[in-house]
Write an enzyme that holds these catalytic residues in place. Structure first.
Site, PDB file in Angstrom:
ATOM      1  N   ARG A 186      11.902  71.055 -13.627  1.00 16.47           N
ATOM      2  CA  ARG A 186      11.675  70.397 -14.920  1.00 16.47           C
ATOM      3  C   ARG A 186      10.382  70.864 -15.593  1.00 16.47           C
ATOM      4  O   ARG A 186       9.691  70.078 -16.247  1.00 16.47           O
ATOM      5  CB  ARG A 186      11.658  68.875 -14.765  1.00 16.47           C
ATOM      6  CG  ARG A 186      12.975  68.278 -14.327  1.00 16.47           C
ATOM      7  CD  ARG A 186      14.040  68.415 -15.410  1.00 16.47           C
ATOM      8  NE  ARG A 186      15.231  67.664 -15.071  1.00 16.47           N
ATOM      9  CZ  ARG A 186      16.260  68.153 -14.381  1.00 16.47           C
ATOM     10  NH1 ARG A 186      16.222  69.414 -13.958  1.00 16.47           N
ATOM     11  NH2 ARG A 186      17.315  67.418 -14.113  1.00 16.47           N
ATOM     12  N   GLU A 197      10.817  61.972 -17.071  1.00 20.78           N
ATOM     13  CA  GLU A 197      11.361  63.293 -17.383  1.00 20.78           C
ATOM     14  C   GLU A 197      11.428  63.489 -18.881  1.00 20.78           C
ATOM     15  O   GLU A 197      11.369  64.606 -19.380  1.00 20.78           O
ATOM     16  CB  GLU A 197      12.767  63.420 -16.766  1.00 20.78           C
ATOM     17  CG  GLU A 197      13.436  64.748 -16.979  1.00 20.78           C
ATOM     18  CD  GLU A 197      14.732  64.861 -16.209  1.00 20.78           C
ATOM     19  OE1 GLU A 197      15.728  65.304 -16.819  1.00 20.78           O
ATOM     20  OE2 GLU A 197      14.757  64.518 -15.010  1.00 20.78           O
ATOM     21  N   SER A 211      18.699  61.586 -17.914  1.00 17.08           N
ATOM     22  CA  SER A 211      17.862  61.127 -16.805  1.00 17.08           C
ATOM     23  C   SER A 211      16.481  60.722 -17.320  1.00 17.08           C
ATOM     24  O   SER A 211      15.842  61.480 -18.044  1.00 17.08           O
ATOM     25  CB  SER A 211      17.716  62.226 -15.760  1.00 17.08           C
ATOM     26  OG  SER A 211      18.969  62.534 -15.187  1.00 17.08           O
TER      27      SER A 211
END
Length: 290
Positions: free
Chosen positions: A168, A286, A216
């Site tokens: 990420r 995130e 997410s």
């Protein structure tokens, strides 16, 4: 906020007092949104904003961006109309505003393999580069050869190894605005590629909720899904205002009734607090919050 009327002279669309762009459907207005459609316009827009000392954000489809309820007292440079895909053998040059599903569709049509697992990710290629999107054991970085980025008023090409791709993460965001990326795929069997894409889509549909969300919410912790901890904390279905933790996947917060960004953050922060209290695990967002 300073007078932003100078943006009208850029030659690309500029919208003042623009409603929130967040895919969560919440957030206040943005002082101005600029929509470049070419690399040249992107260079001009960012260079002028830097010259004027105006704070700005570079965003795409905002599928993982939460805009606060007070809005943005600055400028958003939105690259979702910076489009175009060029195909040369097994190398594709994809502009930042193209969607991941469209990229996957074209790769299937060309019998090119390598990104089947990423085909249900809703964001743009630019966002995919910045966050190194991943799914089903595949990362976008696995197929990226190079990325073109507007940095300090110049268009520069960075090799993939220069961008420090990780989970990420990529260095691209700190360098500037992504213009496009060279994607290296492999020749494959069209029917096998189609079958894989279908299988991944079914798996995603079975495991992830439908409805308005930002995908997410939290990153994995040492390879363990944040949803595992939130579920074990008994928080599935919990609601604050119009925001609700999904009963299907605990790492999703849904907008079920005109949720505000404050609702989202209150629920997310409560989940973080409970997981930390129970297991000493610190969940990290995130999504981007601006």
């Amino acid at each position: 906020m300073a007078d932003l009327s100078f943006l009208s002279a850029l030659g690309c669309a500029s919208v003042f007092n623009h409603p929130s762009l967040s895919a969560f459907g919440s957030g206040g207005n943005i002082a101005a949104v600029v929509y470049p459609t070419t690399a040249k316009e992107l260079v001009s827009a960012t260079s002028l904003l830097q010259k004027e000392g105006i704070p700005y954000y570079v965003l795409g489809n905002c599928t993982n961006v939460l805009i606060k309820d007070e809005g943005v007292d600055g400028v958003v440079v939105c690259t979702k109309y910076l489009c175009g895909i060029e195909i040369e053998d097994d190398l594709l040059y994809v502009s930042a505003g193209e969607s991941m599903p469209k990229l996957c569709k074209l790769s299937l049509e060309g019998s090119l393999s390598g990104i089947e697992g990423l085909c249900s990710i809703p964001g743009t290629v630019g966002g995919g580069v910045v966050m190194n999107c991943s799914a089903f054991g595949r990362e976008f970085a696995d197929v990226i050869e190079y990325v073109d980025i507007v940095a300090d008023g110049e268009l520069r090409r960075y090799k993939a190894e220069e961008l420090d791709f990780g989970y990420r993460y990529s260095k691209a965001k700190s360098l500037g605005a992504v213009v496009g990326a060279g994607i290296k795929l492999k020749a494959g069997d069209k029917r096998a590629i189609a079958s894989d894409i279908k299988g991944y889509k079914i798996a995603r549909t079975r495991s992830q909720p439908q409805g308005v969300s930002l995908g997410s919410v939290f990153k994995q912790v040492n390879g363990v899904s944040a949803g595992y901890y939130i579920d074990k904390a008994g928080l599935k279905g919990m609601r604050i205002g119009g925001a609700k933790i999904s009963e299907k996947h605990a790492n999703f917060i849904l907008n079920v009734d005109n949720a505000t960004s404050a609702d989202f953050l209150a629920l997310g922060n409560y989940a973080r607090q409970e997981v930390d209290k129970l297991w000493g695990v610190g969940l990290q967002y995130e999504i981007d919050v601006i």
